[in-house]
Structure formats: structure tokens, C-alpha cells
Design an enzyme around this catalytic site. Sequence first.
Site, PDB file in Angstrom:
ATOM      1  N   PRO A 123     -12.139 -11.374  51.424  1.00  0.00           N
ATOM      2  CA  PRO A 123     -10.762 -11.750  51.761  1.00  0.00           C
ATOM      3  C   PRO A 123     -10.074 -10.606  52.496  1.00  0.00           C
ATOM      4  CG  PRO A 123     -10.933 -11.200  49.429  1.00  0.00           C
ATOM      5  CD  PRO A 123     -12.330 -11.202  49.973  1.00  0.00           C
ATOM      6  N   LYS A 124      -9.227 -10.938  53.435  1.00  0.00           N
ATOM      7  CA  LYS A 124      -8.415  -9.924  54.111  1.00  0.00           C
ATOM      8  C   LYS A 124      -7.136  -9.769  53.286  1.00  0.00           C
ATOM      9  CE  LYS A 124      -6.754  -8.506  58.645  1.00  0.00           C
ATOM     10  NZ  LYS A 124      -5.389  -8.113  58.225  1.00  0.00           N
TER      11      LYS A 124
END
EC number: 6.5.1.2
Length: 560
Positions: A123-124
Site C-alpha cells: 500500500p502507498k
Amino acid sequence: MKVWMAILISILCWQSSVWAVCPAWSPARAQEEISRLQQQIKQWDDDYWKEGKSEVEDGVYDQLSARLTQWQRCFGSEPRDVMMPPLNGAVMHPVAHTGVRKMVDKNALSLWMRERSDLWVQPKVDGVAVTLVYRDGKLNKAISRGNGLKGEDWTQKVSLISAVPQTVSGPLANSTLQGEIFLQREGHIQQQMGGINARAKVAGLMMRQDDSDTLNSLGVFVWAWPDGPQLMSDRLKELATAGFTLTQTYTRAVKNADEVARVRNEWWKAELPFVTDGVVVRAAKEPESRHWLPGQAEWLVAWKYQPVAQVAEVKAIQFAVGKSGKISVVASLAPVMLDDKKVQRVNIGSVRRWQEWDIAPGDQILVSLAGQGIPRIDDVVWRGAERTKPTPPENRFNSLTCYFASDVCQEQFISRLVWLGAKQVLGLDGIGEAGWRALHQTHRFEHIFSWLLLTPEQLQNTPGIAKSKSAQLWHQFNLARKQPFTRWVMAMGIPLTRAALNASDERSWSQLLFSTEQFWQQLPGTGSGRARQVIEWKENAQIKKLGSWLAAQQITGFEP
């Protein structure tokens, strides 16, 4: 070679799209517009980095920064450095922060992945980047990202964050880690909750002078271990053992862009412990850390989520007159995408509402989708230097005007045609506003029912109406003749709800004309005011003339 050619073509197409939306400004105006926005963003940067506060939503800041860069490229200015903090008292990073290149879409990601192997998706996480330096098993230094080479000394602050291990062992005892300090959330669903300005909130906590207990509301997600174990699985295991468990939980092996898309969509809708703004795809094989430089990471890319709200430029302000005569204001926009929907127009509301918003062509507005996917204005985020607003039309219309065509009645007349063709009225399937405009422009309707006289040949020869569609329209127009009496009365704009009209049991025009105000007032949902409106409506000269015309056409209920 084919892959690189495809990438080159994609880049050229992207550049072309940027140039295609360059504003038609004189050099003097371009300089003024760029300078004003540049000063505002600099002020936001100063507030963010020096005061630890944010006067603007993260998403708006990002999009206006991108807009500034676009303008600078359009007019030959030097693009600004985004999010460049002050470097007073800065500390050198042992390993540079490279940043991450953004992929414009799934196709671009697929091309990038095709050249690489042993790929992983994470995930960013939306927060602020940090370097954690461990020496002899203890946290020795914590450094903010800064410009990628130097940053602020955050050691004291980070040592107060309970989620950051203060001691480690084994391969991590003498290591440099890079990650994201984030705002801990419980069950955060990105699709529903958005970004909540998380990045600015984290920056604010880290920049405050007091060592508040609120630092324990922060967590850390480690996304890089320069010069760490070669195998990603080994890296994840060691990090989890040391207490960096989120990295192992939210790092998955992927083989292609389809798999990335599935994970990206899953995390978009899932309950997560942090705010995200997309995903990062990285190759397990990385160069030695001495080769890491800002802006030069070829082993990882980001595929961001589409913002829930988009900043759009107002191209024009237009006025529309509805069937009831009310004037509404519509903003024509430079196209933006919202949830796979191309948005080019947004309804502002009444003239008064437009004046309160103070929106002019050239302004930048924040647009999102309300219920049923209808675009709405959330905010005016930037106003242009030169602001010329059009003059709204005179408020000369009401619910009893424009049943017959005239130059001043153009918009309300078209609105009445659109209304009578709706499914709940006469049900004229296959024709909307554009079709009605084409028919009226060619055949110059006298009144709202003149289309009943059109022949198949006239429909077939109407510019803007496909020949294949003309026969369907003629069939629809003929079917309308058989619609119940109440549908035709609704098409004439009687000021009653459909339920009230059905309850009236009126089945002929003559019967309706002789009904009294007291009769109408007894209908469900019809008070004295509405009853008086019905009387005014049926006594209006235009309405009586339309009733007589429909009788001549032998429409059910109107015959003498």
C-alpha cells in the site's frame, strides 16, 4: 525494443495531452497567474514545514501543485520543486530517498512490469517519509525525508512513538530503514472515508515543539531496507520479528498488472489501519544503496488511486431556464475523471447561489460525485487573476411562460420539451435535449406539441437526427397519442403531483376546466396555495389554446 517504444509513445501521448490543455493566455497574464499560484503554494509549504499546520487539503495541494507545473511547462517557466522543506540544521541521510515514479494507468504499469521479475505490491501509505538508523541494536537517528538527501533530525520525536521499535537485533542491529510515519486508524476504508488530510496531520504532530502524548497516535510502515537481505521473504520475516509487522502483513507477491489491480481494489475497499493513496509495486532486486539518488529509482513505481474529488478548471458559466421558469447556473469544465465518469459540467444552482460561490471562468473548483453519480461543487480552491463573469438573463419567466416558442423563450421552451418526453410523462424514448434542439431548430415548432405534426420524411431529413433513429422517433410520437389523459395534462405542466392528479379522477379536459378551487384543495398533498396555482394554470390563455389544439388532434380526453 517494442516495450520501450510503447512506453515512449505513451509518454509522447501524455505530453500531447498536457500541451492540449494549455491556457490561451498572453505572456503577461501567464506570468501573473503562475506567480500568484506559486506564491500561494510557497505559503502553504511554509505553513506545512515550519509551523506543522495545513490550510489546504492534501489532495487539493497535490492537484494545484500539478496544475502549477503544467502552466510552467506550457509557458516555458522552470517547474518548482514540490514539497521542498527548509534545510536549516539539516541532517544527511545515510541512504538517499529516491521518491517513486507514478504510473498513469494500468497499461503503463503493465509495460513497466513486463521488463522485471520478483515483484511485490505494497500500500502507498499516506503520511510523511522518514529514515530510521539503527546502530548496535538501538535507534540512533530518525531523519525526515526533506529533499531526499538531507532532512530534519526527528530522533527525539520518533523515540516517543511507541509503534517504532527502539531496539532491534540480528541483521537489523546495524541497518538503515526507510518508511512512512502515519496516523493510526481503526478500520479506515479509503473508498468511503478518503484521505482525511492525514499527511498534514502527521506533519503537524511531528513539527510541534511540545512532546505531546498524541505522538502515540502515530505508526510506522517500513517500505525499504537498503542493502538488506536479497530475498524479500527474508526481509519481511526479519522486519516482523523486530516489530515492524505491518510490512509483512501488507506486502504481496504479484506477477502482472491484473494481480496488482485486484489487490489495489481490495485495499481501496477494505478496512485498513492507515490512510492510503494508492499502491507501490517494487522489484525485490535493488541496487546497492550508494547508487540511490532522488528521482532515479527504476525498481519501484506507484499507481495512485483516483482522487475522490478533482480540481477542475471552469471554462464557462452558462444559464439554463427550467420548465418552471427558474434560472439555474451551470459551470462548463475542462474534463476530469471521477470514478470512471467523465465530468464536463456541474450544476451550481440558482443565480443567487452562483453569486454566493463567486465562480468565474478560469477559477479552479473542487468537484466530487454526490448520490447517484451526480457531480457537485465542494469548494472554490483557486480564483484566477482576471475574472469576468457573464450577466444572467432577466428573471422574466415563470411556470406559465414559454409554452409557445419565441426567441426569448428558447431555453424554457426546450426544457418543457425535455420534460414532456420523460418516462414518467409521455415516455418518448430515445430523444433528449440535443434531439429536441435539433428538431426545433429545423422545423421551428409553434408550441410544445408541434412535433405531433412531423412526418417520417421531415424526421428523416432533420440534421442531427440519424436516419436509423428517425423511424423510431416517428413511432414514439404516434404511440404518445394513445397515452392516458393524465399524462398529457402532466405534459402541459399542471402544478400537481402525479398522485394528486390520479386521485382527482379527472378524465377529460372539459371536466378539468369546470373543477373548482375547493375540489383541488381536497386532493392529497394539495393545499390552498397549490389549488390556486391550478386555477391560474387552467385559466391561462396559452393552456386553453393548447387544450383546443390537442382536441383538434383527437387526443384522448380532449375531444369536445
